[in-house]
Write an enzyme that holds these catalytic residues in place. Sequence first.
Site, PDB file in Angstrom:
ATOM      1  N   ARG A   1      -1.247   8.765   3.738  1.00  0.00           N
ATOM      2  CA  ARG A   1      -1.568   9.602   4.899  1.00  0.00           C
ATOM      3  C   ARG A   1      -0.401   9.789   5.863  1.00  0.00           C
ATOM      4  NH1 ARG A   1      -6.875   6.346   6.341  1.00  0.00           N
ATOM      5  NH2 ARG A   1      -5.770   4.838   5.037  1.00  0.00           N
TER       6      ARG A   1
ATOM      7  N   GLY B   1       0.829  -1.215   0.000  1.00  0.00           N
ATOM      8  CA  GLY B   1       0.000   0.000   0.000  1.00  0.00           C
ATOM      9  C   GLY B   1       0.858   1.257   0.000  1.00  0.00           C
TER      10      GLY B   1
ATOM     11  N   GLY C   1       1.215  -5.518   6.866  1.00  0.00           N
ATOM     12  CA  GLY C   1       2.495  -4.934   7.304  1.00  0.00           C
ATOM     13  C   GLY C   1       2.354  -3.680   8.137  1.00  0.00           C
TER      14      GLY C   1
ATOM     15  N   SER D   1      47.178  10.308  37.878  1.00  0.00           N
ATOM     16  CA  SER D   1      46.237  11.197  37.184  1.00  0.00           C
ATOM     17  C   SER D   1      46.870  11.871  35.983  1.00  0.00           C
ATOM     18  CB  SER D   1      45.766  12.300  38.142  1.00  0.00           C
ATOM     19  OG  SER D   1      45.067  11.698  39.195  1.00  0.00           O
TER      20      SER D   1
ATOM     21  N   GLN E   1       3.827  -6.084  -6.192  1.00  0.00           N
ATOM     22  CA  GLN E   1       2.532  -5.670  -6.729  1.00  0.00           C
ATOM     23  C   GLN E   1       2.744  -4.227  -7.185  1.00  0.00           C
ATOM     24  OE1 GLN E   1      -0.417  -4.517  -3.934  1.00  0.00           O
ATOM     25  NE2 GLN E   1      -2.136  -5.098  -5.230  1.00  0.00           N
TER      26      GLN E   1
ATOM     27  N   ASN F   1     -14.060  -7.046  10.533  1.00  0.00           N
ATOM     28  CA  ASN F   1     -12.900  -7.800  10.095  1.00  0.00           C
ATOM     29  C   ASN F   1     -11.654  -7.100  10.632  1.00  0.00           C
ATOM     30  OD1 ASN F   1     -10.948  -9.198   8.636  1.00  0.00           O
ATOM     31  ND2 ASN F   1     -11.250  -7.951   6.799  1.00  0.00           N
TER      32      ASN F   1
HETATM   33  C1  UD1 Z   1      -8.772  -3.803   5.321  1.00  0.00           C
HETATM   34  C2  UD1 Z   1      -9.916  -4.792   5.055  1.00  0.00           C
HETATM   35  C3  UD1 Z   1     -11.058  -4.473   6.023  1.00  0.00           C
HETATM   36  C4  UD1 Z   1     -10.574  -4.525   7.458  1.00  0.00           C
HETATM   37  C5  UD1 Z   1      -9.357  -3.605   7.649  1.00  0.00           C
HETATM   38  C6  UD1 Z   1      -8.741  -3.848   9.020  1.00  0.00           C
HETATM   39  C7  UD1 Z   1      -9.860  -5.328   2.651  1.00  0.00           C
HETATM   40  C8  UD1 Z   1     -10.482  -5.052   1.321  1.00  0.00           C
HETATM   41  N1  UD1 Z   1     -10.384  -4.638   3.697  1.00  0.00           N
HETATM   42  O1  UD1 Z   1      -9.211  -2.515   4.973  1.00  0.00           O
HETATM   43  O2  UD1 Z   1     -12.125  -5.421   5.870  1.00  0.00           O
HETATM   44  O3  UD1 Z   1     -11.634  -4.163   8.342  1.00  0.00           O
HETATM   45  O4  UD1 Z   1      -8.334  -3.902   6.677  1.00  0.00           O
HETATM   46  O5  UD1 Z   1      -7.675  -2.954   9.241  1.00  0.00           O
HETATM   47  O6  UD1 Z   1      -8.963  -6.146   2.756  1.00  0.00           O
HETATM   48  N2  UD1 Z   1      -2.280  -3.530   0.474  1.00  0.00           N
HETATM   49  C9  UD1 Z   1      -1.500  -4.009  -0.563  1.00  0.00           C
HETATM   50  N3  UD1 Z   1      -1.914  -3.808  -1.834  1.00  0.00           N
HETATM   51  C10 UD1 Z   1      -3.071  -3.178  -2.140  1.00  0.00           C
HETATM   52  C11 UD1 Z   1      -3.870  -2.692  -1.078  1.00  0.00           C
HETATM   53  C12 UD1 Z   1      -3.441  -2.886   0.226  1.00  0.00           C
HETATM   54  O7  UD1 Z   1      -0.433  -4.601  -0.327  1.00  0.00           O
HETATM   55  O8  UD1 Z   1      -3.372  -3.048  -3.331  1.00  0.00           O
HETATM   56  C13 UD1 Z   1      -1.819  -3.738   1.862  1.00  0.00           C
HETATM   57  C14 UD1 Z   1      -1.545  -2.437   2.583  1.00  0.00           C
HETATM   58  O9  UD1 Z   1      -0.173  -2.084   2.442  1.00  0.00           O
HETATM   59  C15 UD1 Z   1      -1.902  -2.786   4.021  1.00  0.00           C
HETATM   60  C16 UD1 Z   1      -2.960  -3.880   3.899  1.00  0.00           C
HETATM   61  O10 UD1 Z   1      -2.848  -4.381   2.590  1.00  0.00           O
HETATM   62  O11 UD1 Z   1      -0.795  -3.304   4.733  1.00  0.00           O
HETATM   63  C17 UD1 Z   1      -4.383  -3.374   4.170  1.00  0.00           C
HETATM   64  O12 UD1 Z   1      -4.745  -2.409   3.203  1.00  0.00           O
HETATM   65  P1  UD1 Z   1      -5.629  -1.140   3.560  1.00  0.00           P
HETATM   66  O13 UD1 Z   1      -5.821  -0.344   2.319  1.00  0.00           O
HETATM   67  O14 UD1 Z   1      -5.069  -0.431   4.744  1.00  0.00           O
HETATM   68  O15 UD1 Z   1      -7.037  -1.834   3.926  1.00  0.00           O
HETATM   69  P2  UD1 Z   1      -8.219  -1.221   4.777  1.00  0.00           P
HETATM   70  O16 UD1 Z   1      -8.983  -0.252   3.963  1.00  0.00           O
HETATM   71  O17 UD1 Z   1      -7.705  -0.757   6.081  1.00  0.00           O
END
Ligand code: UD1
Length: 443
Positions: free
Chosen positions: A30, A26, A114, A413, A87, A182
């Site tokens: 932010r 990700g 992560g 010393s 990715q 979740n």
């Molecule tokens: C995700 C869950 C949500 C849960 C929440 C808990 C999904 C769709 N949603 O949402 O149900 O309640 O976590 O914190 O899974 N990442 C990638 N590649 C991507 C997108 C994300 O590697 O294309 C990684 C991010 O780096 C991160 C993790 O996946 O470590 C979670 O992604 P994030 O976008 O933060 O998911 P949430 O919207 O928080």
Amino acid sequence: MKIMLKYILYNIVSGCVMRVLILAAGLGKRMKSKYPKVMHKIMGKELINWVIDTAKKLNPSKIGVVLGHKNELVKKILPDDIEVFYQMEQLGTGHAVMSAKDFIADEDILILYGDTPLITEKTLKNLLEKHRNTNADATILTAILNNPTGYGRIIKNEIGKFIDIVEDVDTNEEQKKIKEVNAGFVVFKGSKLLEGLFKIKPNNNQGEYYLTDVPKFLDNVETYTLEDFSEVLGINNRIQLAEAEKILKERTLKNLMINGVTIIDPDTTYISPEVKIGQDTIIHPMTFIFGNTEIGEDCEIGPMTRILNCKIGNNVKVIRSECEDAKIENNVSVGPYSRLRTGTVLKDNVKIGNFVETKKTIVNKNTKAQHLTYLGDATIGEDVNIGAGTITCNYDGKNKHKTFIGDRVFVGSNSSLVAPLNIENDSLIGAGSTITQDIQKVL
Ligand code: UD1
Ligand code: CA
């Protein structure tokens, strides 16, 4: 070899094999940072490495990480035994897992994030245990939240059986009220995960491939509900980074106090979770203890002290000092205002006093260097007195040289000991000397 054996034994006992995949591709917009989110640190260690270290405690057969944004920077801080997948476009958590499809085998696969460093070994073990005991296709870690906004909601039928996860942005008014969310960690049977991944589509409000769409395609999905929700705090900005640091710190200090360590002022004390401290040791305010550090019993550490990667015995006092990569035996006192640098060894009953710096130096039993001294690249015998203002001149501008000082030597010393130098047992050096040649034993 030892690790391999441990792994085989563990799996014979637990009867199962498992892989861990950590999603860390990700963008972390932010954080407002030049660096990928998972490289930011709490308690001196990167977010991703907290997750990896916890994953390792589960003895998985393999750990994989999915990287995207500035992956070359993240790769540099990962341990060598981690498999890396890429990715390049962040099309969602399902897509991230798909990028590592070669990593998915028959064995169970635990998906972690992560950016969620506070998850504990105990919780993950409980999740895996539930998964195995129920022979589920997938088991989801969930939490009950008073304010579930932002999280995917767990949809269950009237008899409590799992139906689906709906992402916050995709919920209707009824679903918004559901408090079970979740938490973000799921364990799958490898083959079932692969089957499900090929069925998900990005037809949602974010146009992403959601990993959370996979479970609804599986027959037997279980949930395991967390007790302490702070474990799944995801870090999206610097405010949450500071919150995570605080939670980790409080958790660690409480654990130490419960096990018999006195911490006078938890608000100003920072100790990382891997540090071990013995009973009846007292930690004074404004003290920082990090890394691979072990401290024995009945010690007094601080105030205003920083200790990193040190082994410290029993009944040791360290006051207002800095110690890094040092080994300190029993009944030693250090400080105030000492600096022990890498490779310092202090044997029993040594006294290192104010404004004394040591580096790559072994100080043997009962020896004292109490004031204003530099001891570098030196071996110092037992019962030696190093007078105030003594300097081992270990550097000639190009090379470093060694100083050997025998037992029962008295250094007056303000002496300069120009290395290489060998000062034999029982020698006596007058105050203000500059020594450039070896000193023989006094007869
Ligand atoms: C995700 C869950 C949500 C849960 C929440 C808990 C999904 C769709 N949603 O949402 O149900 O309640 O976590 O914190 O899974 N990442 C990638 N590649 C991507 C997108 C994300 O590697 O294309 C990684 C991010 O780096 C991160 C993790 O996946 O470590 C979670 O992604 P994030 O976008 O933060 O998911 P949430 O919207 O928080
Ligand atoms: Ca998140």
